[in-house]
Design an enzyme around this catalytic site. Structure first.
Site, PDB file in Angstrom:
ATOM      1  N   GLY A 127       9.290  19.445  62.071  1.00 18.44           N
ATOM      2  CA  GLY A 127       8.657  20.744  61.898  1.00 18.44           C
ATOM      3  C   GLY A 127       8.937  21.265  60.502  1.00 18.44           C
ATOM      4  N   GLN A 133      12.367  22.334  56.079  1.00 21.50           N
ATOM      5  CA  GLN A 133      11.769  21.458  57.085  1.00 21.50           C
ATOM      6  C   GLN A 133      12.856  20.573  57.667  1.00 21.50           C
ATOM      7  OE1 GLN A 133       8.919  19.927  54.221  1.00 21.50           O
ATOM      8  NE2 GLN A 133       9.728  17.840  54.493  1.00 21.50           N
ATOM      9  N   VAL A 134      12.599  20.063  58.875  1.00 24.79           N
ATOM     10  CA  VAL A 134      13.624  19.319  59.613  1.00 24.79           C
ATOM     11  C   VAL A 134      13.145  17.891  59.873  1.00 24.79           C
ATOM     12  CG1 VAL A 134      14.997  19.217  61.726  1.00 24.79           C
ATOM     13  CG2 VAL A 134      14.449  21.437  60.704  1.00 24.79           C
ATOM     14  N   ASP A 280      15.647  35.876  64.752  1.00 21.36           N
ATOM     15  CA  ASP A 280      14.423  35.147  64.419  1.00 21.36           C
ATOM     16  C   ASP A 280      13.976  34.261  65.595  1.00 21.36           C
ATOM     17  OD1 ASP A 280      12.318  34.552  62.790  1.00 21.36           O
ATOM     18  OD2 ASP A 280      13.369  33.061  61.581  1.00 21.36           O
TER      19      ASP A 280
END
Length: 495
Positions: A127, A133-134, A280
């Site tokens: 993602g 980003q991962v 979040d």
């Protein structure tokens, strides 16, 4: 300079797109009127076009802009469907950094090439979000990990984004003196540096995991500190589906109502009991899965960069306020709303907190679920109160701003799951409020007798809530049996 002009134009475009929404959303349309239906279709077309432009602006400018888009994409209960469905892509599929950029960040921060650190490293990210980003990877010792890598230019761009945001807010202030949005700039200045420090994120993850270790349905991925820096964070890899993905839950036989109750309990513990709040919770940061060992439903909480620490005074006033809202004590609703900075705008404050109409607040938010008519009323009236909302946000404590954002995102998840304003969620909140207030009272007294009194009162109040919940369940079962009996009478089976 051209780059700055483009960014300023982008922010202006975002403001105009938002104003387009409010322009077309402040009046009811009669579905039985053919002319109104045509106007409604035209409005939907305008919404979709504006939403696509807004999404393109966010993707083109990245960073801070994507964070704004992510928040808007989670407001299912407030914004038109064309906006939320278009902007949802930003929760996990924001613009990506190239593998060349990813390699450079890892090399600069960890001093080694990817192949020296990992047995395998997936080029395609799991993602991509506003700041990072991962990627999924496997260490040389066989452990499967998630590698969070910061976008290389986001640190430099963020300060410019905030500066341009400030210029735009000042310009809006000159044009519309009744709008006060400088708090937005102040919050961005305070929070962005924290979110860009992944070591801070790792510490937050460990703190919340320890704080909520008694909650067996919460999973916080473990941090691997030996390969973590300010721009690279190495975590335990945990798979799952996004919390708003009903299809995933049905396929994996995960109860939607159970997930909604679990999420409410986790956040009630954070807000009312501990005063340390993950701010979040958009769907890309909250996963659901079945525990590999027990097979029970589990919530996986990701992205711990943004937390709000509540002061003792604020937390207790907020506890009292929600208790008053749940049990419809309007005098105390007024009292504690005003203690939290709402002043004479306390009715609007209560409506913003609960996302319910003032009539529903007066009748009791735990008495009836949100109806389509009430949702429509909230959406259509939002524009009419923009100056008052702006004034309110400028006067409440700064801690309240991130709580508002967190509430918005959680309600967006509940709206997607179809579980908004369930009685069980309010009862769980009330339990946490009772516990928090009792703990504070016991800390404030030296008398053993007084502590015993407080403990007895706490146990009695919790027993009352359990009894109330039992009565609601019995009523639900009785209603279900009546409906079943009626259907059997209406459609008798052949002998």
């Amino acid at each position: 300079m051209a780059r700055k002009a483009l960014k300023l134009a982008s922010w202006t475009g975002m403001a105009l797109a938002a104003s387009g929404f409010f322009l077309y959303s402040n009046k009811y349309l009669d579905p039985n009127d053919f002319g109104a239906v045509r106007v409604g279709r035209a409005v939907a077309t305008v919404h979709l076009r504006s939403a696509r432009r807004l999404c393109e602006l966010c993707c083109a400018n990245r960073g801070t802009f994507i964070k704004v888009g992510q928040h808007l994409g989670a407001l299912d209960y407030l914004l038109p469907e064309e906006y939320t469905s278009t902007l949802k892509v930003l929760h996990s599929q924001a613009p990506q950094s190239s593998m060349q950029e990813v390699r450079r960040v890892i090399r600069e921060d960890l001093g080694k090439e990817i192949h020296d650190l990992f047995m395998s490293f997936d080029d395609t990210p799991l993602g991509a979000a506003s700041l990072a980003q991962v990627h999924k990877a496997v260490l040389h010792d066989g452990r499967t990990v998630a590698v969070k890598v910061q976008h290389p230019k986001v640190q430099a761009q963020s300060s410019k984004d905030i500066l341009l945001m400030e210029v735009l807010v000042l310009a809006v202030k000159q044009l519309f003196p009744e709008f006060e949005f400088m708090w937005l700039v102040d919050e961005a200045k305070k929070n962005l540096p924290l979110e860009l420090d992944f070591l801070n994120e790792g510490r937050n993850a460990e703190r919340v995991a320890q704080m909520l270790k008694h909650i067996d349905f919460l999973k916080v991925p473990r941090i691997y500190w030996e390969l973590s820096t300010k721009r690279v964070l190495l975590m335990e890899f945990v798979d799952g589906g996004q919390v708003n993905d009903r299809d995933y839950m049905e396929k994996n036989k995960i109860d939607v109502n159970e997930i909604s109750r679990h999420l409410g309990k986790i956040y009630s513990e954070m807000i009312f009991v501990n005063g340390f709040v993950h701010c979040d919770p958009h769907p890309g940061n909250v996963l659901v899965r079945k525990h590999p060992g027990t097979g029970r439903a589990e919530i996986v909480l990701l992205d711990h960069g943004l937390y709000q620490v509540l002061t003792e005074e604020f937390r207790l006033d907020y506890c009292h306020l929600w208790q008053s809202l749940i049990w419809t004590d309007m005098e105390r609703v007024k009292k504690y709303s005003q203690r939290l900075g709402a002043g004479d705008l306390y009715p609007l404050f209560a409506c913003m907190l609960t996302a319910r109409s003032w009539d529903s607040v007066n009748r009791g938010i735990s008495q009836a679920p949100v109806t389509a008519t009430e949702d429509s009323e909230i959406r259509n009236n939002a524009a009419n109160y923009l100056p008052e909302i702006s004034q309110l946000l400028n006067h409440v404590p700064r801690q309240m701003l991130l709580i508002f954002k967190t509430n918005d995102l959680l309600r967006g998840i509940e709206a997607a799951l179809g579980t908004r304003a369930s009685a069980s969620s309010f009862l769980n909140m009330s339990r946490c409020c009772i516990r928090a207030l009792a703990t504070h009272k016991k800390k404030s007294t030296c008398s053993s007798f007084r502590r015993a009194q407080i403990s007895f009162s706490e146990a009695f109040n919790l027993w009352q809530i359990n009894l109330h919940e039992l009565i609601l369940r019995v009523k639900g079962l009785k209603l279900a049996s009546w409906i079943l009996a009626f259907l059997c009478w209406l459609l008798p089976t052949p002998y």
